[in-house]
Scaffold this motif. Sequence first.
Motif, PDB file in Angstrom:
ATOM      1  N   UNK A   1      27.364 -14.211   1.960  1.00 31.06           N
ATOM      2  CA  UNK A   1      27.827 -15.009   3.096  1.00 31.06           C
ATOM      3  C   UNK A   1      28.228 -16.411   2.665  1.00 31.06           C
ATOM      4  N   UNK A   2      29.228 -16.935   3.323  1.00 33.81           N
ATOM      5  CA  UNK A   2      29.584 -18.333   3.187  1.00 33.81           C
ATOM      6  C   UNK A   2      28.900 -19.051   4.335  1.00 33.81           C
ATOM      7  N   UNK A   3      27.854 -19.787   4.028  1.00 37.47           N
ATOM      8  CA  UNK A   3      26.990 -20.363   5.052  1.00 37.47           C
ATOM      9  C   UNK A   3      27.378 -21.821   5.307  1.00 37.47           C
ATOM     10  N   UNK A   4      27.777 -22.138   6.544  1.00 33.57           N
ATOM     11  CA  UNK A   4      28.087 -23.536   6.877  1.00 33.57           C
ATOM     12  C   UNK A   4      26.830 -24.404   6.783  1.00 33.57           C
ATOM     13  N   UNK A   5      27.022 -25.669   6.500  1.00 35.53           N
ATOM     14  CA  UNK A   5      25.892 -26.584   6.333  1.00 35.53           C
ATOM     15  C   UNK A   5      24.995 -26.646   7.563  1.00 35.53           C
ATOM     16  N   UNK A   6      25.581 -26.617   8.767  1.00 40.44           N
ATOM     17  CA  UNK A   6      24.745 -26.703   9.969  1.00 40.44           C
ATOM     18  C   UNK A   6      23.849 -25.467  10.118  1.00 40.44           C
ATOM     19  N   UNK A   7      24.336 -24.310   9.694  1.00 40.26           N
ATOM     20  CA  UNK A   7      23.519 -23.101   9.750  1.00 40.26           C
ATOM     21  C   UNK A   7      22.424 -23.146   8.682  1.00 40.26           C
ATOM     22  N   UNK A   8      22.756 -23.673   7.527  1.00 40.86           N
ATOM     23  CA  UNK A   8      21.753 -23.839   6.477  1.00 40.86           C
ATOM     24  C   UNK A   8      20.659 -24.801   6.943  1.00 40.86           C
ATOM     25  N   UNK A   9      21.053 -25.888   7.599  1.00 46.33           N
ATOM     26  CA  UNK A   9      20.075 -26.836   8.141  1.00 46.33           C
ATOM     27  C   UNK A   9      19.200 -26.165   9.196  1.00 46.33           C
ATOM     28  N   UNK A  10      19.812 -25.333  10.051  1.00 47.23           N
ATOM     29  CA  UNK A  10      19.058 -24.615  11.074  1.00 47.23           C
ATOM     30  C   UNK A  10      18.021 -23.697  10.431  1.00 47.23           C
ATOM     31  N   UNK A  11      18.415 -23.005   9.369  1.00 51.87           N
ATOM     32  CA  UNK A  11      17.488 -22.098   8.672  1.00 51.87           C
ATOM     33  C   UNK A  11      16.351 -22.875   8.020  1.00 51.87           C
ATOM     34  N   UNK A  12      16.651 -24.028   7.472  1.00 49.51           N
ATOM     35  CA  UNK A  12      15.606 -24.842   6.842  1.00 49.51           C
ATOM     36  C   UNK A  12      14.605 -25.370   7.875  1.00 49.51           C
ATOM     37  N   UNK A  13      15.103 -25.597   9.093  1.00 51.76           N
ATOM     38  CA  UNK A  13      14.251 -26.154  10.153  1.00 51.76           C
ATOM     39  C   UNK A  13      13.430 -25.089  10.872  1.00 51.76           C
TER      40      UNK A  13
ATOM     41  N   UNK B   1      28.096 -15.206  13.812  1.00 51.35           N
ATOM     42  CA  UNK B   1      29.332 -15.953  13.537  1.00 51.35           C
ATOM     43  C   UNK B   1      29.526 -16.112  12.035  1.00 51.35           C
ATOM     44  N   UNK B   2      28.445 -16.334  11.314  1.00 48.95           N
ATOM     45  CA  UNK B   2      28.510 -16.460   9.859  1.00 48.95           C
ATOM     46  C   UNK B   2      28.929 -15.131   9.229  1.00 48.95           C
TER      47      UNK B   2
ATOM     48  N   UNK C   1      20.793  -5.317  11.212  1.00 45.84           N
ATOM     49  CA  UNK C   1      19.996  -5.459  12.424  1.00 45.84           C
ATOM     50  C   UNK C   1      20.656  -6.358  13.460  1.00 45.84           C
ATOM     51  N   UNK C   2      21.224  -7.466  13.009  1.00 44.76           N
ATOM     52  CA  UNK C   2      21.905  -8.374  13.937  1.00 44.76           C
ATOM     53  C   UNK C   2      23.111  -7.693  14.567  1.00 44.76           C
TER      54      UNK C   2
END
Length: 128
Positions: free
Chosen positions: A3-15, A25-26, A79-80
């Motif tokens: 996957x090409x993960x946008x920074x905002x999604x990466x931040x969401x996963x870290x949080x 969407x990703x 699953x998603x």
Amino acid sequence: MSLTVPNDLLDQARAGEVDDAAFLACVRDSLPYAWSMITELVEQRDKTGAEFVDNQVPPPDEEARGQLLRCLASDSMRGALERHFSVKLAFQNCHRVAVFDPSARESLREFVTPRAQILNQKPELVDC
């Protein structure tokens, strides 16, 4: 990379947790061939009312083949997609994606048997 993960999604996963909509969407943006094939199969199944529909056409190139393999080999992506489309997905070889109505337990069980896998083998698919 799957996957090409946008920074905002990466931040969401870290949080913490990532919601399905953002994850989907990703997946859609990163794996457009896989997404479009599954979407088309879901639409076809919905239109026909069949217990399941499947793809019998090999991907046009190795990039598309890789997208299918990455998408369907991932439990989280599969699953998603199943939750999003309210279906059950199954996969054989390099391209035979099947979309099942969740109530089609017998058809799904038959599709994933060793017998079905063996009968789906063809010489031209050896390297798929």
